[in-house]
Design a protein around this motif. Structure first.
Motif, PDB file in Angstrom:
ATOM      1  N   ILE A 117       0.641  -1.278  -0.581  1.00  0.00           N
ATOM      2  CA  ILE A 117      -0.002   0.147  -0.132  1.00  0.00           C
ATOM      3  C   ILE A 117       1.121   1.146  -0.235  1.00  0.00           C
ATOM      4  CG2 ILE A 117      -1.474   1.492   1.391  1.00  0.00           C
ATOM      5  CD1 ILE A 117      -2.879  -1.358   1.849  1.00  0.00           C
ATOM      6  N   MET A 118       2.319   1.189   1.028  1.00  0.00           N
ATOM      7  CA  MET A 118       2.878   2.377   1.181  1.00  0.00           C
ATOM      8  C   MET A 118       3.445   2.491  -0.640  1.00  0.00           C
ATOM      9  SD  MET A 118       4.680   2.217   4.117  1.00  0.00           S
ATOM     10  CE  MET A 118       5.846   3.464   3.945  1.00  0.00           C
ATOM     11  N   TYR A 119       3.625   1.519  -1.008  1.00  0.00           N
ATOM     12  CA  TYR A 119       4.478   1.742  -2.634  1.00  0.00           C
ATOM     13  C   TYR A 119       3.213   2.550  -3.662  1.00  0.00           C
ATOM     14  CZ  TYR A 119       5.645  -0.379  -7.432  1.00  0.00           C
ATOM     15  OH  TYR A 119       5.928  -0.378  -8.389  1.00  0.00           O
ATOM     16  N   TYR A 120       2.084   1.873  -3.726  1.00  0.00           N
ATOM     17  CA  TYR A 120       1.193   2.094  -3.875  1.00  0.00           C
ATOM     18  C   TYR A 120       1.023   4.425  -4.347  1.00  0.00           C
ATOM     19  CZ  TYR A 120      -3.883   3.435  -5.860  1.00  0.00           C
ATOM     20  OH  TYR A 120      -4.593   4.427  -6.576  1.00  0.00           O
ATOM     21  N   LEU A 121       1.038   4.381  -2.880  1.00  0.00           N
ATOM     22  CA  LEU A 121       0.503   5.804  -3.138  1.00  0.00           C
ATOM     23  C   LEU A 121       2.168   6.513  -2.902  1.00  0.00           C
ATOM     24  CD1 LEU A 121      -1.085   5.627   1.063  1.00  0.00           C
ATOM     25  CD2 LEU A 121      -2.227   5.905  -0.967  1.00  0.00           C
ATOM     26  N   GLN A 122       3.008   5.839  -3.195  1.00  0.00           N
ATOM     27  CA  GLN A 122       4.107   6.918  -2.945  1.00  0.00           C
ATOM     28  C   GLN A 122       4.659   6.587  -4.695  1.00  0.00           C
ATOM     29  OE1 GLN A 122       7.280   4.779  -0.463  1.00  0.00           O
ATOM     30  NE2 GLN A 122       7.159   7.301   0.669  1.00  0.00           N
ATOM     31  N   THR A 123       3.917   6.079  -5.310  1.00  0.00           N
ATOM     32  CA  THR A 123       4.212   5.597  -6.585  1.00  0.00           C
ATOM     33  C   THR A 123       3.181   5.915  -7.728  1.00  0.00           C
ATOM     34  OG1 THR A 123       3.683   3.027  -6.712  1.00  0.00           O
ATOM     35  CG2 THR A 123       6.691   3.795  -6.517  1.00  0.00           C
ATOM     36  N   THR A 124       1.964   6.473  -7.234  1.00  0.00           N
ATOM     37  CA  THR A 124       1.127   5.922  -8.390  1.00  0.00           C
ATOM     38  C   THR A 124       0.384   7.986  -7.996  1.00  0.00           C
ATOM     39  OG1 THR A 124       0.586   3.886  -8.073  1.00  0.00           O
ATOM     40  CG2 THR A 124      -1.314   5.259  -9.158  1.00  0.00           C
ATOM     41  N   ARG A 125       0.313   7.901  -9.216  1.00  0.00           N
ATOM     42  CA  ARG A 125      -0.959  10.055  -9.199  1.00  0.00           C
ATOM     43  C   ARG A 125      -2.405   9.179  -8.995  1.00  0.00           C
ATOM     44  NH1 ARG A 125       2.143  13.339  -7.822  1.00  0.00           N
ATOM     45  NH2 ARG A 125       4.248  14.015  -8.844  1.00  0.00           N
ATOM     46  N   THR A 126      -2.937   9.457  -7.695  1.00  0.00           N
ATOM     47  CA  THR A 126      -4.062   9.103  -7.439  1.00  0.00           C
ATOM     48  C   THR A 126      -4.488  10.000  -6.635  1.00  0.00           C
ATOM     49  OG1 THR A 126      -5.416   7.968  -6.172  1.00  0.00           O
ATOM     50  CG2 THR A 126      -3.026   8.041  -5.761  1.00  0.00           C
TER      51      THR A 126
ATOM     52  N   GLU B 298       2.633  15.415   0.701  1.00  0.00           N
ATOM     53  CA  GLU B 298       3.557  16.498  -0.734  1.00  0.00           C
ATOM     54  C   GLU B 298       4.408  17.256  -0.738  1.00  0.00           C
ATOM     55  OE1 GLU B 298       2.581  16.262  -6.220  1.00  0.00           O
ATOM     56  OE2 GLU B 298       1.474  15.205  -4.598  1.00  0.00           O
ATOM     57  N   VAL B 299       5.301  17.367  -1.180  1.00  0.00           N
ATOM     58  CA  VAL B 299       6.742  18.109  -0.717  1.00  0.00           C
ATOM     59  C   VAL B 299       7.326  18.690  -1.745  1.00  0.00           C
ATOM     60  CG1 VAL B 299       8.193  19.801   0.999  1.00  0.00           C
ATOM     61  CG2 VAL B 299       6.479  18.304   1.647  1.00  0.00           C
ATOM     62  N   ASN B 300       7.621  19.466  -2.674  1.00  0.00           N
ATOM     63  CA  ASN B 300       8.011  20.309  -3.944  1.00  0.00           C
ATOM     64  C   ASN B 300       7.906  18.937  -4.373  1.00  0.00           C
ATOM     65  OD1 ASN B 300       9.446  21.800  -2.752  1.00  0.00           O
ATOM     66  ND2 ASN B 300      10.947  21.094  -1.790  1.00  0.00           N
ATOM     67  N   GLY B 301       6.711  18.181  -5.101  1.00  0.00           N
ATOM     68  CA  GLY B 301       6.443  17.857  -5.893  1.00  0.00           C
ATOM     69  C   GLY B 301       6.912  15.736  -5.394  1.00  0.00           C
ATOM     70  N   LYS B 302       7.268  15.499  -5.060  1.00  0.00           N
ATOM     71  CA  LYS B 302       7.904  14.190  -4.524  1.00  0.00           C
ATOM     72  C   LYS B 302       6.909  14.237  -2.965  1.00  0.00           C
ATOM     73  CE  LYS B 302      12.584  14.866  -4.628  1.00  0.00           C
ATOM     74  NZ  LYS B 302      13.510  14.246  -4.057  1.00  0.00           N
ATOM     75  N   ARG B 303       5.992  12.726  -2.911  1.00  0.00           N
ATOM     76  CA  ARG B 303       5.024  12.219  -2.128  1.00  0.00           C
ATOM     77  C   ARG B 303       5.689  10.930  -1.272  1.00  0.00           C
ATOM     78  NH1 ARG B 303       0.101  11.792  -4.903  1.00  0.00           N
ATOM     79  NH2 ARG B 303      -0.985  10.270  -3.462  1.00  0.00           N
ATOM     80  N   SER B 304       5.162  11.566  -0.218  1.00  0.00           N
ATOM     81  CA  SER B 304       5.806  10.371   0.971  1.00  0.00           C
ATOM     82  C   SER B 304       4.678  10.863   2.166  1.00  0.00           C
ATOM     83  CB  SER B 304       7.041  10.811   1.860  1.00  0.00           C
ATOM     84  OG  SER B 304       6.106  12.833   3.075  1.00  0.00           O
TER      85      SER B 304
END
Length: 412
Positions: free
Chosen positions: A257-266, A355-361
């Protein structure tokens, strides 16, 4: 007719009375009618439960497994007057022919803690302090279990909810042949994801020679569902499942689930996972499985897995492993994420995206209860060497669909 009889008839006619025919006819039914009406009234007051699986919305109700017609008849005669007592044969005839009532099967998947408390209640004498304490303890335990269903019924703003579960293993081949029954068949697996109303179920199906039924298979199916579902701009996804450690409630699913949230635009900003108390996991997916069982009962012989697939297609959308979805090496995500500690005791796990500076955490918060919140905070499970670019490059690889079978299962 004798002389006396003729004199009686003449006398009644002379007095203007109606002559009543006393020969033959039904002399008993009117005597038992009151008894029958009382039995119907008694049975009509019995309160049972509908089928847990809701099969075809049947109007049949089910009484406790420990009851029987004979026991209920005994209860009836014990609590009624002598004039209204009836024989078992009459009671059974009315019960079977005029009412749609069955008896539950003995429970096989029950809460072990409830069983222990019930045994203690029977052990202690009535009115004792020990017995009252156990009754209070059981009541508290039940309320905690019911809190899971309260969460399921909550209407959370801007959220969408699903539940998922793995169905009981189906035998392949399935045949009404004694020799086949005693041989070791391979398993056909069906993983279902459905909304909380039990509508539009999605089935992820595979067989035992392709893969097992562990966390890798469940997380791969869940990842396919997340990547291919339109959440209609909702920002919160609520997931409900049982707390099976080897399948649903483990760090492999958490990392997926963490991988999905960090790599997918949703549109999703949060994912909430909820797990019930053991033995209290009755989910909408079980109702879907109930409908599947009804169709499977009408097909006593199933030789190929394609026949199972056609049956599940009648109920909802079906995805076949190897054709519609792939088995991913989700265990390999361990190189990016740390373990969530003490996961087996957690009832709720929240994922929150920032999301900070276009990077999702993504940060994770785990709680050991359903309603009350303690001092739990969101924590970062990324390892020190983690970078989002590395994660994007190192996608989980596809695993081959081949699983070794035991010699006993190779008879086919």
């Amino acid at each position: 007719m004798g002389r006396t009889g003729l004199q009686n008839i003449a006398k009644k006619q002379f007095q203007g009375e109606r002559i009543k025919e006393n020969r033959g006819g039904d002399r008993k039914s009117h005597l038992s009618q009151e008894k029958k009406d009382n039995v119907r009234k008694f049975i009509g007051k019995l309160r049972g439960s509908e089928s847990h699986y809701g099969r075809n919305k049947s109007k049949r109700i089910y009484l406790m497994a420990g009851l029987s017609i004979k026991k209920i008849h005994k209860i009836y005669n014990t609590n009624t007057t002598d004039e209204l007592k009836v024989k078992l044969s009459m009671f059974r005839r009315i019960f079977v022919s005029e009412f749609n009532i069955g008896f539950k099967s003995p429970a096989t998947d029950v809460c072990s803690y409830c069983t222990i408390l019930n045994h203690k209640i029977k052990t202690y004498p009535s009115g004792s302090k020990e017995r009252n304490d156990v009754i209070i303890e059981k009541r508290i335990h039940k309320k905690r279990a019911n809190a899971f269903y309260q969460l399921m019924r909550q209407d959370v703003e801007d959220s969408i909810s699903y539940c998922f579960d793995l169905q009981q293993i189906q035998p392949l081949p399935k045949a009404p042949v004694q020799e086949a029954y005693y041989l070791r068949q391979i398993g056909f697996y069906s993983f279902c994801i459905v909304d909380l109303k039990g509508l539009k179920p999605q089935f992820y199906c595979w067989s035992e020679e392709q893969a097992g039924k562990g966390s890798t298979e469940i997380s791969s199916a869940l990842l396919h569902f997340l990547l291919n579902t339109d959440f209609q701009s909702h920002t919160i996804l609520r997931l409900f499942s049982d707390g099976c450690i080897s399948q649903n409630k483990n760090n492999i699913v958490i990392r997926t689930i963490m991988y999905y949230l960090q790599t997918t635009r949703t549109s999703l900003k949060e994912i909430h996972m909820h797990f019930p108390n053991r033995g209290h996991s009755f989910l909408p997916a079980d109702r879907v499985f109930g409908r599947a069982e009804k169709l499977l009962r009408n097909k006593p012989t199933i030789i190929a897995k394609e026949e199972y697939i056609e049956i599940f297609k009648e109920l909802g959308q079906l995805y076949s492993l190897g054709q519609d979805w792939e088995l991913k090496d989700t265990k390999d995500l361990k190189k990016f994420y740390k373990d969530l500690k003490n996961i087996s005791n957690m009832k709720r796990i929240f994922f929150k995206v920032s999301e900070v500076n276009g990077k999702r955490s993504v940060r994770v918060r785990a709680m050991e209860n359903f309603i009350y919140e303690g001092n739990e905070t969101y924590e970062n499970l990324n390892k020190k060497s983690f970078t989002i670019n590395m994660l994007n490059r190192m996608q989980p690889k596809t695993l081959p669909l081949s699983r070794s079978l035991s010699n006993e299962k190779r008879w086919m």
